[in-house]
Design a protein around this motif. Structure first.
Motif: not given
Length: 249
Positions: A97-99, A102-104, A106, A139, A145
């Motif tokens: 998982r990362t960002t 601003g977009v997460s 997975d 996002y 969301k």
């Protein structure tokens, strides 16, 4: 409820409680965060289709994530599929998982397993177990969301060939600690005859609220499969209301 189903429920509860007692907390020196989520639900729906023959489910999820974003996890639930001896599902998950901007994100994989399930040679049954690669993104621009996901399996459940699932959704934070959510997904399957239904869409609308440390969710769920298209005329694809209660430690 059959003995094996009771065992499955006990397994799911045990998995959650054992992990919770070990510590739903952060191991700062190791850079680990551990989350445990037991859930009680009026049904177990997977992409709009009941996995419990329209009966309640007891479930547990464990998630262990490193500060680098890599994670492993497990999910357990009771299940019931007509004409099989499958009584429990235990899934293994792993990914990163990362960002970004601003977009997460997975990115990971899921192995779906059914301990105790047997498909003897000549029985006409196919393997329930399968594997998927998964990519999710979300996002948030308060109070909204947006979410999207795609899953790919080289050999989907029941050995039905390539499977691809896409889903989009939205969540909106409302007053009084409520969240309104909606999802729309579509499942493609290469061998529909072996799988038991045509390709299908599913959707849901839910409202959830947090009460103390618990999350209570109620919603409406449906697919576009008719009764005759649903695995030999079963009722597991029909529209339904559903309620579930969960807590993340």
């Amino acid at each position: 409820m059959k003995t094996n189903a009771v065992t499955a429920c006990a397994f799911a509860i045990g998995l959650s409680l054992a992990a919770g007692s070990a510590g739903a907390f952060e191991l700062e020196d190791a850079g680990l965060t551990i989350g445990v989520t037991p859930t009680i639900s009026s049904d177990y729906l997977f992409r709009g289709i009941s996995q419990t023959q329209n009966r309640p489910a007891v479930q547990g999820t464990v998630d262990i994530q490193h500060s680098t974003g890599f994670y492993v996890g497990a999910f357990a639930s009771n299940v019931s599929f007509l004409g099989t001896n499958a009584r429990q599902e235990v899934d293994a998950l792993a990914g990163w998982r990362t960002t970004v901007a601003g977009v997460s994100l997975d990115l990971g994989g899921i192995a779906y397993t059914y301990p105790g399930y047997r498909n003897p040679a000549g029985s006409g049954l196919f393997d329930l177990q399968y594997f998927e690669l998964s990519a999710k993104a979300s996002y948030e621009f308060e109070p909204v969301k947006v979410l999207g996901a795609i899953n790919y399996s080289p050999n989907y459940q029941l050995e039905s060939g390539t499977g691809v699932y896409v889903e989009g959704g939205v969540e909106v934070a409302l007053p009084f600690n409520l969240t309104l959510g909606g999802r729309l997904g579509y499942q493609w399957i290469q061998n529909n005859t072996r799988w038991g239904s045509p390709d299908f869409a599913n959707w849901n609308v839910t409202v959830s609220t947090k009460v103390y440390d618990f999350v209570l969710t109620a919603g409406y769920f449906d697919t576009d499969l008719s009764r005759s298209e649903c695995f030999g005329g079963q009722k597991i694809c029909a529209a339904r209301g559903m309620v579930y209660l969960s807590r993340t430690f």
